[in-house]
Design a protein around this motif. Sequence first.
Motif, PDB file in Angstrom:
ATOM      1  N   LEU A 393       0.809  -1.223   0.000  1.00  0.00           N
ATOM      2  CA  LEU A 393       0.000   0.000   0.000  1.00  0.00           C
ATOM      3  C   LEU A 393       0.849   1.284   0.000  1.00  0.00           C
ATOM      4  O   LEU A 393       0.616   2.201  -0.793  1.00  0.00           O
ATOM      5  N   LEU A 394       1.846   1.341   0.894  1.00  0.00           N
ATOM      6  CA  LEU A 394       2.653   2.575   0.958  1.00  0.00           C
ATOM      7  C   LEU A 394       3.405   2.832  -0.340  1.00  0.00           C
ATOM      8  O   LEU A 394       3.364   3.941  -0.865  1.00  0.00           O
ATOM      9  N   PRO A 395       4.124   1.812  -0.893  1.00  0.00           N
ATOM     10  CA  PRO A 395       4.789   2.088  -2.172  1.00  0.00           C
ATOM     11  C   PRO A 395       3.808   2.487  -3.275  1.00  0.00           C
ATOM     12  O   PRO A 395       4.106   3.365  -4.078  1.00  0.00           O
ATOM     13  N   VAL A 396       2.600   1.867  -3.288  1.00  0.00           N
ATOM     14  CA  VAL A 396       1.633   2.216  -4.341  1.00  0.00           C
ATOM     15  C   VAL A 396       1.187   3.672  -4.192  1.00  0.00           C
ATOM     16  O   VAL A 396       1.187   4.445  -5.156  1.00  0.00           O
ATOM     17  N   VAL A 397       0.821   4.066  -2.961  1.00  0.00           N
ATOM     18  CA  VAL A 397       0.355   5.448  -2.764  1.00  0.00           C
ATOM     19  C   VAL A 397       1.496   6.433  -3.052  1.00  0.00           C
ATOM     20  O   VAL A 397       1.303   7.457  -3.714  1.00  0.00           O
ATOM     21  N   ALA A 398       2.705   6.095  -2.565  1.00  0.00           N
ATOM     22  CA  ALA A 398       3.839   6.988  -2.799  1.00  0.00           C
ATOM     23  C   ALA A 398       4.108   7.104  -4.302  1.00  0.00           C
ATOM     24  O   ALA A 398       4.388   8.196  -4.810  1.00  0.00           O
ATOM     25  N   LEU A 399       3.979   5.985  -5.006  1.00  0.00           N
ATOM     26  CA  LEU A 399       4.202   6.002  -6.454  1.00  0.00           C
ATOM     27  C   LEU A 399       3.154   6.889  -7.137  1.00  0.00           C
ATOM     28  O   LEU A 399       3.488   7.752  -7.961  1.00  0.00           O
ATOM     29  N   LEU A 400       1.886   6.702  -6.754  1.00  0.00           N
ATOM     30  CA  LEU A 400       0.823   7.483  -7.390  1.00  0.00           C
ATOM     31  C   LEU A 400       1.002   8.977  -7.116  1.00  0.00           C
ATOM     32  O   LEU A 400       0.882   9.809  -8.014  1.00  0.00           O
ATOM     33  N   LEU A 401       1.340   9.310  -5.848  1.00  0.00           N
ATOM     34  CA  LEU A 401       1.529  10.729  -5.519  1.00  0.00           C
ATOM     35  C   LEU A 401       2.701  11.317  -6.309  1.00  0.00           C
ATOM     36  O   LEU A 401       2.639  12.457  -6.780  1.00  0.00           O
ATOM     37  N   SER A 402       3.760  10.513  -6.483  1.00  0.00           N
ATOM     38  CA  SER A 402       4.927  11.020  -7.210  1.00  0.00           C
ATOM     39  C   SER A 402       4.616  11.207  -8.689  1.00  0.00           C
ATOM     40  O   SER A 402       5.027  12.196  -9.295  1.00  0.00           O
ATOM     41  N   VAL A 403       3.868  10.238  -9.254  1.00  0.00           N
ATOM     42  CA  VAL A 403       3.491  10.380 -10.668  1.00  0.00           C
ATOM     43  C   VAL A 403       2.595  11.609 -10.831  1.00  0.00           C
ATOM     44  O   VAL A 403       2.742  12.391 -11.771  1.00  0.00           O
ATOM     45  N   LEU A 404       1.702  11.791  -9.875  1.00  0.00           N
ATOM     46  CA  LEU A 404       0.819  12.956  -9.928  1.00  0.00           C
ATOM     47  C   LEU A 404       1.634  14.251  -9.948  1.00  0.00           C
ATOM     48  O   LEU A 404       1.412  15.140 -10.772  1.00  0.00           O
ATOM     49  N   VAL A 405       2.605  14.330  -9.048  1.00  0.00           N
ATOM     50  CA  VAL A 405       3.402  15.561  -8.955  1.00  0.00           C
ATOM     51  C   VAL A 405       4.313  15.710 -10.178  1.00  0.00           C
ATOM     52  O   VAL A 405       4.361  16.761 -10.808  1.00  0.00           O
TER      53      VAL A 405
END
Length: 452
Positions: A393-405
Motif C-alpha cells: 500500500l505505501l509504495p503504491v500510494v507513494a508512487l501514485l503521488l509522485s506520478v501525480l506531482v
Amino acid sequence: MPENRCVQGIWTSPWLFILAASGSAVGLGNIWKFPYMVGENGGGAFLFVYLLCMLFVGLPVLIAEVALGRSVRANPIDTINDLHERHIINKAWVLVPYLAGLAGFLVLSFYSVIAGWALAFFERSLKGVFTETDEVQTQSVFQELISSPSEMMLWHSVFVVLVILAVGQSVTRGLAVLVKVLLPSLVLMLLGLSVYSVLVGDLDQTLSFLFSWKWNQITPNVVLAAVGHAFFSLSIGMGGMFAYAAYMSKHMSIARACSIVVGVDTLVAILAGLVVLPLVFALNINVDTGPSLTFISLPVAFGSLPGGQLVGSVFFLLLILAALTSAISMLELFVSWLHERFYISRLKASLLLGVGVWLLGFASLLSLNDWSDWTVFGYVLFDLLDKFTSLILLPVVALLLSVLVALNIPRSRLENELITRNPKHFKWWYNVLKFFSIPIMLVITITGWIGV
Ligand code: PFF
C-alpha cells in the motif's frame, strides 16, 4: 476556495513544521523496527540499500508530498479535489488521498498494539522487573505479554485513548511543543545508551555485521524490505506529511525542511541500531529474532546499569511519546478532512476513527495468540497488515503521488512552490523523482505484488 476548505491553523514558525514532521517520522519504526529489520535482512546489505533509498527515493518523494500538501493549503482530500476542479488533474486522482488515509488507519491499528508493548514494558520497568535480569528472563517477560490477550488489550486501549485525545486537539498547537522536548531527549538518551552498549557489548561483531557485506546479499527481498521501511520510517504514503504541509508557511524552503527531517530520522534509526545490536551480539541473542529483538535486549542493559530502573522507565516513556507523535499523523488526514469539510469537531472525528482502529487492533493482537491459526497467504493478521501496508500500500500510494506531482502538475507551479534559491536544486529533485524514484517504486510495487 470556499471557506470550509481552508485549513484551521498554521505553524507559527518554520521550525514547528520541521518538528511536527520529525515527530511523525521518528517513532517505533526507528527504535523497534529498524534494528530487527537490519538483523533479519543481513545487516550491511540492508543498511546500504536503506540509506540509498532514504536519499534517492525517500527524500524526493517526501518533497513531492509536502509540495503538493502546501500548494492548496487544504486537507489532502480537498487539495486533490481542488486540483481536479481547476482542471489541472484527472478525476481518477481523487482516489489517492483516500488510499493514503486508509494506509494510515491500517498502520495505526497494529502500531498501537506495539505501542501497547512499550506501555507494558514501561510499567514493568517502573516496578523494577528488569533489575539484574538476563536475556532468558526478558524473553519470557515478552512471551508472557504476547500470550496474554487481556493485557495487550488493556495497553492497546490505553494507547488508542491517548491518540484520540491528542488528535482531538489542533495539531498546530501542542504537538510541536511536545516534539521540541521529546526529540532532543530521545537523541540524548540514545547517544548515552549507545556509548554504554558499545562499551559493554560486542562492537567488533556489530561493525562487521553492519559494514562488511557482499553484493550477492542484495536480494529482491532485501531491496523490498529496505524501500518499504524507508517509506514507513519517513511516514510517506499515508498522507500525514501531506496533511501537515497544509499548515506550513509559504516562505519556507520545502527541500531544506524535508532534508532535515530525513537527516533526523536516519540519525535516530542508526543510533537505535548502535544501541541494540552490540547488546544482541554480546548476549548471543539471534540477530534475526524479529519483532521482539529490541524488547528483549534493552531491558537486560537497563537491568545491569546503575539507576537502570529509572533509565529504563524514562526510555520506555520516551518511546511511548515518540509513538504517540507518529500515531497522531496517521489519523490527521481523515480528521482534518472530516473537520474542515463536514464541520465535525476534531475530537468527534478522532473518536470515530479511533474506535475503528481500536477494533481492528483487537483482531490483530488476537492473531498473535488465540487466533493464530487463522492465516492469509501464511501470515497472521498482525503480520499481514504490516506486510501489506509496508510492501504494497505505501509504495503504491507513494508512487501514485509522485506520478501525480512529476507528470501531471505543471512544472512552473512546482517551481513556484519549491522556491529553491538555486535552480539547479529544483532540476536535481525533479529529475531524480522522474527518472529514478518513480521507476524504482514501479519495480518495487510490481515485485511486492508478486512476492507477498
Ligand atoms: N514513521 C513512523 C515510525 O517510524 O514509527 C511510523 C509512521 C508514522 C508511519 C506516520 C506512517 C505515518 F503516517
